[in-house]
Design a protein around this motif. Structure first.
Motif, PDB file in Angstrom:
ATOM      1  N   GLY A 128      -2.879 -32.834   2.576  1.00 12.29           N
ATOM      2  CA  GLY A 128      -3.768 -31.734   2.904  1.00 12.29           C
ATOM      3  C   GLY A 128      -3.913 -30.715   1.787  1.00 12.29           C
ATOM      4  O   GLY A 128      -3.001 -30.505   0.988  1.00 12.29           O
ATOM      5  N   ALA A 129      -5.076 -30.087   1.770  1.00 10.76           N
ATOM      6  CA  ALA A 129      -5.388 -29.069   0.765  1.00 10.76           C
ATOM      7  C   ALA A 129      -4.958 -27.680   1.194  1.00 10.76           C
ATOM      8  O   ALA A 129      -5.149 -26.718   0.441  1.00 10.76           O
ATOM      9  N   SER A 130      -4.370 -27.532   2.371  1.00 11.58           N
ATOM     10  CA  SER A 130      -4.123 -26.198   2.919  1.00 11.58           C
ATOM     11  C   SER A 130      -3.152 -25.384   2.085  1.00 11.58           C
ATOM     12  O   SER A 130      -3.259 -24.149   2.038  1.00 11.58           O
ATOM     13  N   GLY A 131      -2.185 -26.017   1.422  1.00 11.98           N
ATOM     14  CA  GLY A 131      -1.262 -25.267   0.580  1.00 11.98           C
ATOM     15  C   GLY A 131      -1.976 -24.630  -0.593  1.00 11.98           C
ATOM     16  O   GLY A 131      -1.765 -23.446  -0.906  1.00 11.98           O
ATOM     17  N   ALA A 132      -2.831 -25.409  -1.261  1.00 12.88           N
ATOM     18  CA  ALA A 132      -3.604 -24.870  -2.384  1.00 12.88           C
ATOM     19  C   ALA A 132      -4.580 -23.805  -1.906  1.00 12.88           C
ATOM     20  O   ALA A 132      -4.759 -22.764  -2.562  1.00 12.88           O
ATOM     21  N   ILE A 133      -5.213 -24.039  -0.755  1.00 18.77           N
ATOM     22  CA  ILE A 133      -6.169 -23.066  -0.217  1.00 18.77           C
ATOM     23  C   ILE A 133      -5.450 -21.797   0.221  1.00 18.77           C
ATOM     24  O   ILE A 133      -5.995 -20.689   0.105  1.00 18.77           O
ATOM     25  N   ALA A 134      -4.214 -21.925   0.695  1.00 16.54           N
ATOM     26  CA  ALA A 134      -3.428 -20.736   1.024  1.00 16.54           C
ATOM     27  C   ALA A 134      -3.241 -19.862  -0.210  1.00 16.54           C
ATOM     28  O   ALA A 134      -3.229 -18.631  -0.110  1.00 16.54           O
ATOM     29  N   GLY A 135      -3.086 -20.492  -1.389  1.00 19.04           N
ATOM     30  CA  GLY A 135      -3.001 -19.720  -2.625  1.00 19.04           C
ATOM     31  C   GLY A 135      -4.269 -18.935  -2.880  1.00 19.04           C
ATOM     32  O   GLY A 135      -4.227 -17.773  -3.318  1.00 19.04           O
ATOM     33  N   VAL A 136      -5.412 -19.553  -2.608  1.00 19.69           N
ATOM     34  CA  VAL A 136      -6.707 -18.863  -2.749  1.00 19.69           C
ATOM     35  C   VAL A 136      -6.754 -17.662  -1.810  1.00 19.69           C
ATOM     36  O   VAL A 136      -7.219 -16.566  -2.181  1.00 19.69           O
ATOM     37  N   MET A 137      -6.259 -17.838  -0.607  1.00 16.86           N
ATOM     38  CA  MET A 137      -6.266 -16.752   0.373  1.00 16.86           C
ATOM     39  C   MET A 137      -5.332 -15.617  -0.047  1.00 16.86           C
ATOM     40  O   MET A 137      -5.649 -14.433   0.147  1.00 16.86           O
ATOM     41  N   GLY A 138      -4.190 -15.968  -0.629  1.00 15.69           N
ATOM     42  CA  GLY A 138      -3.271 -14.938  -1.104  1.00 15.69           C
ATOM     43  C   GLY A 138      -3.896 -14.095  -2.202  1.00 15.69           C
ATOM     44  O   GLY A 138      -3.761 -12.860  -2.223  1.00 15.69           O
ATOM     45  N   GLY A 139      -4.588 -14.747  -3.148  1.00 17.32           N
ATOM     46  CA  GLY A 139      -5.267 -14.009  -4.204  1.00 17.32           C
ATOM     47  C   GLY A 139      -6.400 -13.153  -3.667  1.00 17.32           C
ATOM     48  O   GLY A 139      -6.616 -12.019  -4.116  1.00 17.32           O
ATOM     49  N   TYR A 140      -7.124 -13.684  -2.692  1.00 18.35           N
ATOM     50  CA  TYR A 140      -8.232 -12.950  -2.074  1.00 18.35           C
ATOM     51  C   TYR A 140      -7.721 -11.675  -1.416  1.00 18.35           C
ATOM     52  O   TYR A 140      -8.338 -10.607  -1.522  1.00 18.35           O
ATOM     53  N   LEU A 141      -6.594 -11.787  -0.735  1.00 23.93           N
ATOM     54  CA  LEU A 141      -6.019 -10.615  -0.073  1.00 23.93           C
ATOM     55  C   LEU A 141      -5.729  -9.505  -1.070  1.00 23.93           C
ATOM     56  O   LEU A 141      -5.985  -8.322  -0.792  1.00 23.93           O
ATOM     57  N   THR A 191       3.038 -29.833  11.135  1.00 29.04           N
ATOM     58  CA  THR A 191       2.298 -28.965  10.230  1.00 29.04           C
ATOM     59  C   THR A 191       3.234 -28.417   9.161  1.00 29.04           C
ATOM     60  O   THR A 191       4.339 -27.964   9.479  1.00 29.04           O
ATOM     61  N   ALA A 192       2.778 -28.436   7.908  1.00 29.34           N
ATOM     62  CA  ALA A 192       3.605 -27.974   6.784  1.00 29.34           C
ATOM     63  C   ALA A 192       3.479 -26.458   6.645  1.00 29.34           C
ATOM     64  O   ALA A 192       2.859 -25.951   5.705  1.00 29.34           O
ATOM     65  N   TYR A 193       4.096 -25.720   7.570  1.00 32.54           N
ATOM     66  CA  TYR A 193       3.958 -24.267   7.571  1.00 32.54           C
ATOM     67  C   TYR A 193       4.530 -23.635   6.306  1.00 32.54           C
ATOM     68  O   TYR A 193       3.962 -22.679   5.769  1.00 32.54           O
ATOM     69  N   TRP A 194       5.657 -24.155   5.816  1.00 34.09           N
ATOM     70  CA  TRP A 194       6.251 -23.542   4.632  1.00 34.09           C
ATOM     71  C   TRP A 194       5.418 -23.819   3.397  1.00 34.09           C
ATOM     72  O   TRP A 194       5.465 -23.037   2.432  1.00 34.09           O
ATOM     73  N   ALA A 195       4.646 -24.885   3.395  1.00 32.66           N
ATOM     74  CA  ALA A 195       3.704 -25.106   2.295  1.00 32.66           C
ATOM     75  C   ALA A 195       2.641 -24.026   2.303  1.00 32.66           C
ATOM     76  O   ALA A 195       2.236 -23.520   1.249  1.00 32.66           O
ATOM     77  N   HIS A 196       2.182 -23.631   3.486  1.00 29.77           N
ATOM     78  CA  HIS A 196       1.208 -22.552   3.594  1.00 29.77           C
ATOM     79  C   HIS A 196       1.798 -21.239   3.070  1.00 29.77           C
ATOM     80  O   HIS A 196       1.152 -20.506   2.316  1.00 29.77           O
TER      81      HIS A 196
END
Length: 246
Positions: A128-141, A191-196
């Motif tokens: 899944g791409a969610s870990g990488a996308i979580a990084g995008v969300m962190g930067g957006y915040l 679900t890979a919560y810690w990856a998020h």
């Protein structure tokens, strides 16, 4: 309750974001379309998912990268691509195309590694791409804490679309990942919560140099946490409230 769009337009075409979405969709189509044979599908997963136990034994390095382009089902893919579409274009706009691509991949690496650390001998593959996308969300915040994000709220017979600040959307999302991650350690889960969590923190930290170049807290003072350009205005939602007949 989930986000469907933001009010933060990008000033240039987000080629990398579009390319990432296209690659993820193409890989998904290949995995669930061309590979009809169960054995071939399983081999594909073995070769390209991230397996902690293989990584611990000095193998599986390919999956450390390729896992972020695989998905476990259509809804998994659709949810991830929606979040990437909402938040990715603005981060690419701020960083530039190539730096954003590097940022995205590094966020995915961090996410996989943080997921790996609690159980290095896990035999559960990660996709899944969610870990990488979580990084995008962190930067957006960090860059746009008060950018408006439209939320679709559905509760039994009530549904509405309304805007709320991104720090609420992303803050609540992050809190849920931590809460669910702590629960999954005790009860298990798929679900890979810690990856998020790892991807989000990594993305936030990697965005700090850009934030400092923009002026740090002074940047927030100038923009009041909003995007540094006019926000998109959408028409008020006309979704009706359905009431029960008496």
């Amino acid at each position: 309750m989930f986000p469907i769009r933001d009010h933060n337009p990008s000033t240039r075409i987000p080629y990398v974001t579009y390319l990432l979405i296209a690659i993820n969709v193409a890989v998904f189509a290949w995995q669930y379309g061309a590979l009809q044979d169960v054995r071939a599908s399983n081999q594909f997963l073995y070769d390209y998912a991230f397996w902690p136990i293989l990584f611990a034994n000095g193998e599986g390095f390919t999956g450390f990268f390729t896992h972020m382009f695989l998905h476990g089902g259509f809804m998994h893919l659709a949810g991830n691509m929606l979040f990437l579409w909402i938040f990715g274009d603005n981060m690419e706009d701020e960083m530039g195309h190539i730096p954003f691509a590097i940022f995205y991949v590094l966020s995915g690496f961090a996410a996989a590694y943080i997921q790996y650390l609690p159980d290095t001998l896990s035999q559960i593959p990660m996709v899944g791409a969610s870990g990488a996308i979580a990084g995008v969300m962190g930067g957006y915040l960090l860059l746009f804490p008060k950018a408006k994000v439209d939320i679709f709220l559905f509760f039994i017979i009530f549904f509405r679309i309304f805007p709320i600040p991104s720090f609420i959307v992303l803050g609540v999302w992050m809190a849920l990942q931590v809460f669910n991650g702590l629960g999954s350690d005790l009860n298990g889960g798929g679900t890979a919560y810690w990856a998020h969590v790892g991807g989000f923190i990594a993305g936030f930290l990697m965005t700090i140099p850009l934030w400092l170049r923009r002026g740090a807290a002074a940047y927030w003072d100038r923009t009041d946490g909003h995007p540094p350009h006019p926000e998109t205005r959408y028409p008020t939602s006309n979704v009706p409230l359905i009431r029960r007949r008496k």
